[in-house]
Design an enzyme around this catalytic site. Structure first.
Site, short mmCIF file in Angstrom:
data_model
loop_
_atom_site.label_atom_id
_atom_site.label_comp_id
_atom_site.label_asym_id
_atom_site.label_seq_id
_atom_site.Cartn_x
_atom_site.Cartn_y
_atom_site.Cartn_z
N CYS A 151 -52.77 8.45 54.30
CA CYS A 151 -51.49 9.13 54.14
C CYS A 151 -50.43 8.27 54.83
CB CYS A 151 -51.53 10.57 54.68
SG CYS A 151 -51.69 10.73 56.47
N ASN A 206 -51.01 9.09 59.35
CA ASN A 206 -52.39 9.26 59.81
C ASN A 206 -52.48 10.26 60.97
OD1 ASN A 206 -55.05 7.22 61.22
ND2 ASN A 206 -55.21 8.73 59.60
N CYS A 212 -51.73 13.95 59.98
CA CYS A 212 -51.83 15.28 59.36
C CYS A 212 -52.87 15.31 58.24
CB CYS A 212 -50.47 15.73 58.81
SG CYS A 212 -49.20 16.02 60.06
N ARG A 213 -52.51 14.75 57.10
CA ARG A 213 -53.36 14.89 55.91
C ARG A 213 -54.63 14.05 55.95
NH1 ARG A 213 -48.84 13.49 51.67
NH2 ARG A 213 -48.31 12.12 53.40
N SER A 214 -54.49 12.76 56.23
CA SER A 214 -55.70 11.92 56.18
C SER A 214 -56.72 12.26 57.27
CB SER A 214 -55.35 10.43 56.16
OG SER A 214 -54.56 10.05 57.25
N ASP A 256 -47.21 17.00 52.22
CA ASP A 256 -47.14 16.61 53.63
C ASP A 256 -46.66 17.80 54.46
OD1 ASP A 256 -46.79 15.44 56.10
OD2 ASP A 256 -45.61 13.75 55.36
#
Length: 168
Positions: A8, A11, A13-15, A130
């Site tokens: 993402c 690095n 939140c999402r990944s 996001d």
């Protein structure tokens, strides 16, 4: 060993949650000796930092402990990982551009793709949103998206690579 990298922007939140959920799914299927994963960001804003506190809190709610430290995607990652799984179109473009610039070719659709390419409930939406500028409930939505997408991704990888669980 099949190596999967989740990417993402920052690095945090999402990944990291995609990495943690995927790792948990791999563990539940007893495939830790066959599949590994990591995560990275296309930007270096949060190198060395733990994930966003809201991501950590949401992960803990689901029994996951996040210890990953933010890192930036490197050129070496392009060779080290068999599959690079990106959260959104902007970061997909950044990874694709880096790959093309350093490898002088476009990565295959097997190598580089969006996580939601595997989401059975995508409804035409191809990006994991996001949550960084959103409230805590949004982090639960992201968790649910990455969990179900990762379940389908893992099924795909097992079939594609003909992975069989090692008998104990």
């Amino acid at each position: 060993m099949i190596n999967v990298l989740f990417v993402c922007l920052g690095n945090i939140c999402r990944s990291p949650i995609a990495e943690a959920t995927f790792r948990e799914l791999v563990k539940k299927r007893g495939l830790q000796d066959k599949i590994s994963c990591d995560s990275a960001g296309t930007a270096g804003y949060h190198i060395g930092q733990l994930p966003d506190q809201r991501t950590i809190k949401n992960a803990e709610k689901h029994g996951l402990k996040l210890t990953h430290r933010g890192r930036k995607l490197s050129v070496a990652d392009l060779d080290a990982f068999d599959h690079i799984v990106v959260m959104d179109e902007a970061n997909f473009k950044d990874v694709n551009d880096l790959y093309y610039k350093t490898k002088h070719k476009t990565p295959s659709a097997d190598k580089l793709f969006l996580l939601r390419d595997h989401d059975p409930e995508t409804r035409g939406i191809k990006e994991v949103p996001d949550p960084y500028y959103e409230s805590e409930p949004f982090f639960e939505d992201v968790y649910q998206i990455v969990w179900r997408s990762n379940e389908a991704l893992l099924d795909y990888l097992i079939e594609k690579h003909q992975i069989v669980k090692t008998e104990e």
